[in-house]
Design an enzyme around this catalytic site. Structure first.
Site, PDB file in Angstrom:
ATOM      1  N   SER A  93      32.469  24.919  51.767  1.00 43.47           N
ATOM      2  CA  SER A  93      31.523  24.903  50.638  1.00 43.47           C
ATOM      3  C   SER A  93      31.253  23.522  50.057  1.00 43.47           C
ATOM      4  O   SER A  93      30.330  23.379  49.258  1.00 43.47           O
ATOM      5  CB  SER A  93      32.006  25.823  49.522  1.00 43.47           C
ATOM      6  OG  SER A  93      31.784  27.164  49.869  1.00 43.47           O
ATOM      7  N   LYS A 108      27.830  22.430  50.335  1.00 51.33           N
ATOM      8  CA  LYS A 108      26.789  22.899  49.415  1.00 51.33           C
ATOM      9  C   LYS A 108      26.283  21.768  48.520  1.00 51.33           C
ATOM     10  O   LYS A 108      25.153  21.815  48.031  1.00 51.33           O
ATOM     11  CB  LYS A 108      27.326  24.060  48.574  1.00 51.33           C
ATOM     12  CG  LYS A 108      27.595  25.332  49.409  1.00 51.33           C
ATOM     13  CD  LYS A 108      28.346  26.380  48.604  1.00 51.33           C
ATOM     14  CE  LYS A 108      28.646  27.624  49.459  1.00 51.33           C
ATOM     15  NZ  LYS A 108      29.572  28.564  48.761  1.00 51.33           N
ATOM     16  N   TYR A 146      23.073  27.379  57.448  1.00 49.54           N
ATOM     17  CA  TYR A 146      24.117  27.384  56.413  1.00 49.54           C
ATOM     18  C   TYR A 146      25.510  27.258  57.052  1.00 49.54           C
ATOM     19  O   TYR A 146      26.323  26.421  56.634  1.00 49.54           O
ATOM     20  CB  TYR A 146      23.982  28.675  55.597  1.00 49.54           C
ATOM     21  CG  TYR A 146      25.161  28.988  54.714  1.00 49.54           C
ATOM     22  CD1 TYR A 146      25.462  28.209  53.603  1.00 49.54           C
ATOM     23  CD2 TYR A 146      26.003  30.068  55.004  1.00 49.54           C
ATOM     24  CE1 TYR A 146      26.565  28.489  52.801  1.00 49.54           C
ATOM     25  CE2 TYR A 146      27.099  30.359  54.209  1.00 49.54           C
ATOM     26  CZ  TYR A 146      27.378  29.562  53.114  1.00 49.54           C
ATOM     27  OH  TYR A 146      28.475  29.840  52.330  1.00 49.54           O
ATOM     28  N   TYR A 187      33.874  27.840  41.374  1.00 53.35           N
ATOM     29  CA  TYR A 187      33.651  29.289  41.306  1.00 53.35           C
ATOM     30  C   TYR A 187      34.178  29.887  40.007  1.00 53.35           C
ATOM     31  O   TYR A 187      34.064  29.288  38.957  1.00 53.35           O
ATOM     32  CB  TYR A 187      34.266  29.989  42.533  1.00 53.35           C
ATOM     33  CG  TYR A 187      33.819  29.320  43.777  1.00 53.35           C
ATOM     34  CD1 TYR A 187      32.475  29.355  44.133  1.00 53.35           C
ATOM     35  CD2 TYR A 187      34.685  28.581  44.544  1.00 53.35           C
ATOM     36  CE1 TYR A 187      32.031  28.690  45.248  1.00 53.35           C
ATOM     37  CE2 TYR A 187      34.246  27.921  45.660  1.00 53.35           C
ATOM     38  CZ  TYR A 187      32.927  27.982  46.002  1.00 53.35           C
ATOM     39  OH  TYR A 187      32.492  27.311  47.082  1.00 53.35           O
ATOM     40  N   VAL A 206      36.693  26.463  51.278  1.00 55.22           N
ATOM     41  CA  VAL A 206      37.820  27.280  51.740  1.00 55.22           C
ATOM     42  C   VAL A 206      38.588  26.644  52.906  1.00 55.22           C
ATOM     43  O   VAL A 206      39.591  27.185  53.348  1.00 55.22           O
ATOM     44  CB  VAL A 206      37.413  28.729  52.105  1.00 55.22           C
ATOM     45  CG1 VAL A 206      37.002  29.500  50.868  1.00 55.22           C
ATOM     46  CG2 VAL A 206      36.343  28.763  53.170  1.00 55.22           C
TER      47      VAL A 206
HETATM   48  O1  DON Z   1      30.189  31.340  53.658  1.00 52.81           O
HETATM   49  C1  DON Z   1      31.399  31.203  53.525  1.00 52.81           C
HETATM   50  O2  DON Z   1      32.108  32.086  53.105  1.00 52.81           O
HETATM   51  C2  DON Z   1      31.979  29.868  53.915  1.00 52.81           C
HETATM   52  N1  DON Z   1      31.182  29.237  54.913  1.00 52.81           N
HETATM   53  C3  DON Z   1      32.070  28.923  52.756  1.00 52.81           C
HETATM   54  C4  DON Z   1      32.852  29.480  51.609  1.00 52.81           C
HETATM   55  C5  DON Z   1      33.564  28.490  50.798  1.00 52.81           C
HETATM   56  O3  DON Z   1      34.007  27.453  51.209  1.00 52.81           O
HETATM   57  C6  DON Z   1      33.796  28.916  49.440  1.00 52.81           C
HETATM   58  N2  DON Z   1      34.687  28.000  48.866  1.00 52.81           N
HETATM   59  N3  DON Z   1      35.619  27.937  48.250  1.00 52.81           N
END
Ligand code: DON
Length: 304
Positions: free
Chosen positions: A61, A64, A186, A238, A256
Site C-alpha cells: 500500500s 498508493k 493496481y 487505516y 502489508v
Molecule cells: O490490495 C491489497 O490488499 C494489497 N495489495 C495492499 C494492501 C495493503 O498494503 C494495505 N496495507 N496495510
C-alpha cells in the site's frame, strides 16, 4: 545520526516476535518476520541506514502514495469527484461503506480508493504500471527496482475482495476502464519491490516541498506536497491512523509487506520495515521504530 539510528534499530528489535506476517497474499507469507530495517534520507541528501535497510520488500500500500501523486498530476482537483478525503475508520479492504456511499471510496489509501486512482492512471497512460515503476526508479535513483511477478500473480489469484470493490465501483459508474485492467495495474504497483533506503529517497519530495532530491528536480508543487502529507496523516495508517498520529505525529503510509514511510516536513524522510503486522495491517516493529525516531526528534526541554 548513524549511532542514533542503530540505537533505535536495537531498541525496536525487542518488538520482533509480535504480530503476524500477512498471509492473505500467499507470496508475502514466506517473509522472514525477524527482518528489521530503517533508513533516513535528509533534505541535505545525507543517507543513513541500519539493519535490513537495503533489502527489497513488497511495498504494497505504500504504492498508493505514488499512485495518488501521479493521479493528482494528471487529473488535478477533478480526482476528488471520484474519491473522498476522509478517514474511513474501517479496515483497508472493507466494502461496508462503498455500497452505502454509492461507489465513491472514502479516501485514496483504502484499497477501493487506490483502485479508483489506478483507473485514472489507466486512462492517462498506455502502460501505467511501467510508468509508475519508472517514476519510482527515477525518484529513488535505482534502475534495478522491479515489479515482483510472483507477488503480482499471488495478488491476482486472491483478488476476490479487491475485484468486488472494483465491480461495485463499476456498477456505480465510478470506473472508466475494464475491471481486470485496472486491477492488474493496481496489483503491479503494490508488487513493486523496494528497500527502506529506496523508499526514503523516493518519497523525499514529501519532505522538501515537492523537490525530488534524488534526481534534483521539482516533482510536485509545495501545495500538493502539503496536501498529500495531510492525507497521509489522516488516512495513511487505516483504522489506526489516530493512534499512530498520537504516538508518532508524522504523516506516514504503511503497507502489508511491513514497510512504513514517514515524513518529517522540511527535514527528512524515514522508512522502517519489518514484516510482522498488527490487526490493522501495520508493522509492529516498524511502528515502534518510528515512535522511537519521533521521540528523538523532539527538542530537549528548555532547562535540560
Ligand atoms: O490490495 C491489497 O490488499 C494489497 N495489495 C495492499 C494492501 C495493503 O498494503 C494495505 N496495507 N496495510
Amino acid at each position: 545520526m548513524q549511532r542514533w539510528l542503530e540505537d533505535i534499530h536495537a531498541r525496536a528489535r525487542t518488538r520482533l516476535g509480535r504480530g503476524r506476517v500477512a498471509d492473505y497474499i500467499p507470496a508475502l507469507a514466506r517473509q522472514d518476520p525477524a527482518r528489521l530495517g530503517i533508513a533516513v534520507y535528509t533534505n541535505a541528501g545525507e543517507r543513513y541506514v541500519a539493519g535490513d535497510a537495503e533489502t527489497p520488500f513488497s511495498i504494497q500500500s505504500i504504492a498508493k502514495v505514488l499512485l495518488l501523486t501521479l493521479a493528482l498530476r494528471t487529473h488535478g482537483e477533478a480526482l476528488w469527484q471520484r474519491v473522498g478525503l476522509n478517514p474511513s475508520g474501517m479496515p483497508f479492504n472493507s466494502l461496508a461503506l462503498l455500497e452505502a456511499e454509492r461507489g465513491k471510496p472514502r479516501n485514496p489509501f483504502i484499497n477501493a480508493g487506490a483502485i479508483a486512482v489506478a483507473d485514472c492512471l489507466v486512462s492517462a497512460f498506455v502502460t501505467p504500471d511501467k510508468h509508475l515503476r519508472d517514476v519510482a526508479r527515477r525518484l529513488a535513483g535505482n534502475a534495478s527496482i522491479l515489479i515482483d511477478d510472483e507477488v503480482l500473480a499471488s495478488e491476482w489469484q486472491h483478488r476476490a475482495r479487491n475485484a468486488a470493490a472494483a465491480y461495485l465501483m463499476k456498477a456505480f459508474g465510478n470506473l472508466d476502464n475494464e475491471v481486470d485492467e485496472v486491477l492488474r495495474t493496481y496489483f503491479s504497483c503494490c508488487a513493486l519491490a523496494m528497500s527502506c533506503r529506496d523508499l526514503a529517497i523516493a518519497l523525499s519530495f514529501l519532505a522538501s516541498d515537492g523537490h525530488a532530491r534524488g534526481p534534483g528536480e521539482r516533482f510536485v508543487s509545495p501545495g500538493l506536497t502539503r496536501r498529500i502529507n495531510a492525507i497521509m496523516t489522516t488516512c495513511g495508517m487505516y483504522d489506526a491512523a489516530g493512534d499512530f498520529a498520537y504516538r508518532v505525529g508524522l504523516p506516514a503510509k504503511s503497507g502489508v509487506g511491513g514497510g512504513i514511510v514517514a515524513v518529517v516536513p522540511g527535514r527528512m524522510t524515514v522508512c522502517a520495515w519489518s514484516p510482522a503486522l498488527d490487526d490493522s495491517g501495520n508493522s509492529v516493529a516498524a511502528q515502534h521504530a518510528l515512535e522511537l525516531f519521533a521521540e528523538e526528534l523532539d527538542p530537549p526541554p528548555p532547562d535540560a
